[in-house]
Design a protein around this motif. Sequence first.
Motif, mmCIF file in Angstrom:
data_model
loop_
_atom_site.group_PDB
_atom_site.id
_atom_site.type_symbol
_atom_site.label_atom_id
_atom_site.label_comp_id
_atom_site.label_asym_id
_atom_site.label_seq_id
_atom_site.Cartn_x
_atom_site.Cartn_y
_atom_site.Cartn_z
ATOM 1 N N ALA A 115 0.835 -1.201 0.000
ATOM 2 C CA ALA A 115 0.000 0.000 0.000
ATOM 3 C C ALA A 115 0.869 1.250 0.000
ATOM 4 C CB ALA A 115 -0.926 0.004 1.215
ATOM 5 N N GLY A 142 -1.142 5.709 -7.135
ATOM 6 C CA GLY A 142 -1.998 4.547 -6.919
ATOM 7 C C GLY A 142 -2.867 4.235 -8.116
ATOM 8 N N SER A 146 -2.366 0.895 -9.970
ATOM 9 C CA SER A 146 -3.442 0.108 -9.343
ATOM 10 C C SER A 146 -3.032 -0.364 -7.949
ATOM 11 C CB SER A 146 -3.818 -1.099 -10.219
ATOM 12 O OG SER A 146 -4.268 -0.677 -11.479
ATOM 13 N N PRO A 148 -3.402 0.318 -3.709
ATOM 14 C CA PRO A 148 -4.287 0.954 -2.720
ATOM 15 C C PRO A 148 -3.554 1.959 -1.850
ATOM 16 C CG PRO A 148 -3.650 -1.215 -1.959
ATOM 17 C CD PRO A 148 -3.055 -1.072 -3.340
ATOM 18 N N GLN A 149 -4.304 2.942 -1.380
ATOM 19 C CA GLN A 149 -3.778 3.854 -0.363
ATOM 20 C C GLN A 149 -4.219 3.373 1.015
ATOM 21 O OE1 GLN A 149 -4.686 7.946 -2.446
ATOM 22 N NE2 GLN A 149 -3.519 8.320 -0.579
ATOM 23 N N TRP A 150 -3.291 3.412 1.959
ATOM 24 C CA TRP A 150 -3.600 3.082 3.344
ATOM 25 C C TRP A 150 -3.578 4.368 4.151
ATOM 26 C CZ3 TRP A 150 -0.175 2.949 7.779
ATOM 27 C CH2 TRP A 150 -0.774 2.381 8.922
#
Length: 226
Positions: A115, A142, A146, A148-150
Amino acid sequence: MLSSLIKSLRHALPLLCPACLQAQPDSALCSVCQSYLVRVEYPCPSCGAPGNSFEVCGACQKKPPSWDSLHCAWHFEGLSRHLIHQFKYQHNIAAGRALVRLWLTQQSALFKPDALLAVPMHYRKQQQKGFNQAEWLARQIGEHWSMPQWRGVRRIKATTALEGLDKRQRRTMLSGAFALTDRPPRSVALVDDVITSGSTAAELTALLKNNGCQFVSIWILARTPL
């Protein structure tokens, strides 16, 4: 309807290089302006210091940073400094988009972590500023890869501007500035626009690794010479 309006505006408005304002497809930096960006040649994979033939520099061999790798494209000077300031303080999205697109083309061989984590901004500062450039950069990266951001870290301590402070003063100012709101992933890329002393990155890395994260990489556009 909104997408149709955006497409119509794209055709009606000229697409310009955000540096020289000459016509340029997709508002990318033109080849001439790209040549004015000062690249970090042969960066140390740990701290980004130039001139190391992709080997760890002497300083990092003696005292490795707390994070595991660092990736940046340019020195924070000249045109990169101008464009980042335009993006960061004037909300010039065209400048930010041109830089991050170019950064992505130069970092294609990166290890992709679980992430992305944008360096969080204190809520009062974000309300005042209305914009977190790190969050915007992480979103662009992101979407491109593709990933994800946390968002499991928040800034709980408001600090004054760090400009002009030495490394020790920065560390003191940032001590306890961040807190976890969720358990971190096993691997994280910490995203920001510029790194100076590395104090912010070190504080966040320590927080992540003390709570189970095993690999932290720093992804930035530019580094300030120490």
